[in-house]
Design a protein around this motif. Structure first.
Motif, PDB file in Angstrom:
ATOM      1  N   GLY A  38       0.894  -1.189  -0.053  1.00 41.61           N
ATOM      2  CA  GLY A  38      -0.024   0.015   0.024  1.00 41.61           C
ATOM      3  C   GLY A  38       0.690   1.175   0.146  1.00 41.61           C
ATOM      4  N   HIS A  86      -1.742   6.727  -7.149  1.00 40.91           N
ATOM      5  CA  HIS A  86      -3.006   6.344  -7.428  1.00 40.91           C
ATOM      6  C   HIS A  86      -3.806   7.223  -8.203  1.00 40.91           C
ATOM      7  CE1 HIS A  86      -2.251   3.540  -3.865  1.00 40.91           C
ATOM      8  NE2 HIS A  86      -2.191   2.635  -4.880  1.00 40.91           N
ATOM      9  N   GLU A 137      -8.966  -0.988   4.285  1.00 37.32           N
ATOM     10  CA  GLU A 137      -9.459  -1.700   2.912  1.00 37.32           C
ATOM     11  C   GLU A 137     -10.741  -2.713   3.412  1.00 37.32           C
ATOM     12  OE1 GLU A 137      -6.804  -3.334   0.402  1.00 37.32           O
ATOM     13  OE2 GLU A 137      -8.346  -4.608  -0.583  1.00 37.32           O
ATOM     14  N   HIS A 180      -6.841   2.895  -1.012  1.00 31.64           N
ATOM     15  CA  HIS A 180      -5.776   2.909  -2.037  1.00 31.64           C
ATOM     16  C   HIS A 180      -5.749   4.071  -3.055  1.00 31.64           C
ATOM     17  CE1 HIS A 180      -4.395  -0.879  -0.963  1.00 31.64           C
ATOM     18  NE2 HIS A 180      -5.597  -1.216  -0.732  1.00 31.64           N
TER      19      HIS A 180
END
Ligand code: GAL
Length: 430
Positions: A81, A105, A212, A391
């Protein structure tokens, strides 16, 4: 119809290696030896182990072939991550010490870097490399800020996947092909597993994996519209729906092994591979870990959307940048060329478990992908797409970092009300 619901959207290397991130992968200087012209590219990444390293290595091979004149210097910082990589990068960017390119990202995560003026507009490369029609329009839209595009995506991952051990599920009489419809049903199955002697029915690792897991519980309990509302202020983080989701999250945490809370995703997935636990929620960088253990998808392990996430693709995409002041912009351009090329995307994604961000691959090219990946492509094509919080697709980096902190605290104090207050405060950070 596919609908993307965007929520929000170093120093030079050879000369001053001391400023480079530590290298923990084996691909350093993987670009070969033809850097005689002085051309090189330093790539900041966290793909330093397991399938992630395999993916990077595959990309490095293509880069070497396509750009033999540019030396590739991998500047990797371990930690799934990007936990460690991002911290070091933030310090280097603030010190006007940018790498040639770094992994970020698609979506909100890069917003602060863009606002701070750290990133070049790479729109012209989209024209030069003919990328505007190669990527789905929705993806390009979420990379675009005020008409400018600031990064080039290498892949698309799905975050809301349950990885489940078939044998373990069967121990509790659970049918691996018929997952429960919602979180309450899933918690009931965890009770059954526990009663059947499975000490930890589900596993979770470090705080980014906790975030997550939490986002998928939020998607289930709130539904897509209200989940998206968490990002644009239409849903109240301090409200009753989030409270219910946090209570469900707290129940799920009761089924997890505290010894794994500071581990990365691979050690947290190991009990599923070893047949000790039933479930782990993780992105689809996981398949190579099962392949390496000779486990077959559909037989030894199954995957399904987190119960209550049916028809929802929790999206993230890794995307590479050209920082302002990069020492080797030509090297960066070569790197962006390779990661966006068909050849680069096929080699990388086949190894990593993700699906290509290009949508113009031929049937023959697509046949190289695994059955799991084909199923992910199908879901991406028809599901409702939401943005991953953990993310970087949904919220700015400052917000997700604070949320991770809050979740870490929660593991120690199990204070649901306190967690909710802290998440609400974190969500407001820009
Ligand atoms: C994500 C990244 C993925 C994978 C994962 C685990 O943030 O987008 O490509 O690397 O972390 O490290």
């Amino acid at each position: 119809m596919r609908k993307l619901i965007a929520a929000a959207g170093a120093l030079a290397l050879a000369v001053t290696m001391s400023a480079c991130s530590s290298t923990s992968g084996g691909t350093d200087n993987a670009g070969g030896d033809k850097g005689a012209t002085g051309s090189e590219v330093g790539v900041v990444t966290w793909w330093s182990a397991g399938s992630e390293k395999e993916g990077f290595d595959a990309l490095a091979e293509v880069f070497k072939k396509q750009h033999p004149e540019v030396k590739l210097v991998k500047q990797s910082e371990s930690g799934g991550g990007g936990t460690n990589a991002k911290q070091k990068l933030a310090a280097n960017l603030a010190a006007k010490n940018p790498p040639d390119t770094y992994q970020g990202h698609a979506g909100a995560e890069l917003s602060a870097d863009i606002a701070a003026g750290y990133l070049e507009d790479v729109s012209a490369l989209y024209d030069e490399f003919k990328l505007r029609d190669a990527f789905p329009k929705d993806l390009v839209d979420r990379l675009t800020v005020d008409g400018k595009i600031y990064s080039v995506p290498s892949n698309i991952h799905r975050a809301n996947v349950v990885w489940a051990n078939v044998e373990v599920m069967k121990k509790a009489g659970l049918d691996p092909n018929t997952p429960p419809a919602d979180i309450k049903g899933w918690i009931a199955d965890m009770e059954k597993l526990k009663a059947a002697g499975v000490q930890y029915p589900i596993t979770v690792g470090a705080t980014w994996t906790q975030l997550e897991l939490l986002e998928t519980v939020l998607i289930s309990d709130l539904g897509v519209e209200k989940y998206n509302g968490l990002m644009d202020g239409k849903t109240d983080w301090a409200g009753p729906e989030v409270k219910t989701a946090l209570e469900d999250y707290a129940k799920i945490i009761e089924f997890t092994d505290p010894a794994l809370y500071s581990e990365d995703w691979e050690p947290a997935m190991k009990p599923i591979i070893d047949g000790k636990s039933a479930y782990n929620v993780m992105g689809d960088w996981a398949p190579p870990a099962f392949d390496n253990a000779n486990m077959k998808w559909g037989t030894d392990y199954v995957t399904f959307p987190v119960p209550g996430n049916q028809g929802v693709f929790d999206f993230l995409a890794d995307s590479f940048t050209l920082p302002v002041g990069a020492k080797h912009p030509d090297g960066t351009k070569a790197w962006l060329d390779t990661i966006s090329s068909k050849e680069g995307q096929i080699a990388f994604n086949v190894a990593k478990g993700s699906i290509p961000s290009r949508s113009d691959l031929s049937e023959e090219e697509l046949s190289k992908f695994s059955d799991y990946q084909k199923s992910a492509m199908e879901s991406f094509g028809k599901d409702t797409i939401v943005s991953s919080i953990a993310h970087g697709a949904a919220l700015p980096l400052a917000a997700t970092e604070k949320m991770k902190e809050a979740l870490g605290k929660f593991m120690a104090n199990k204070d649901v009300a306190g967690l909710q207050t802290e998440l609400a405060a974190a969500a407001a950070l820009k």
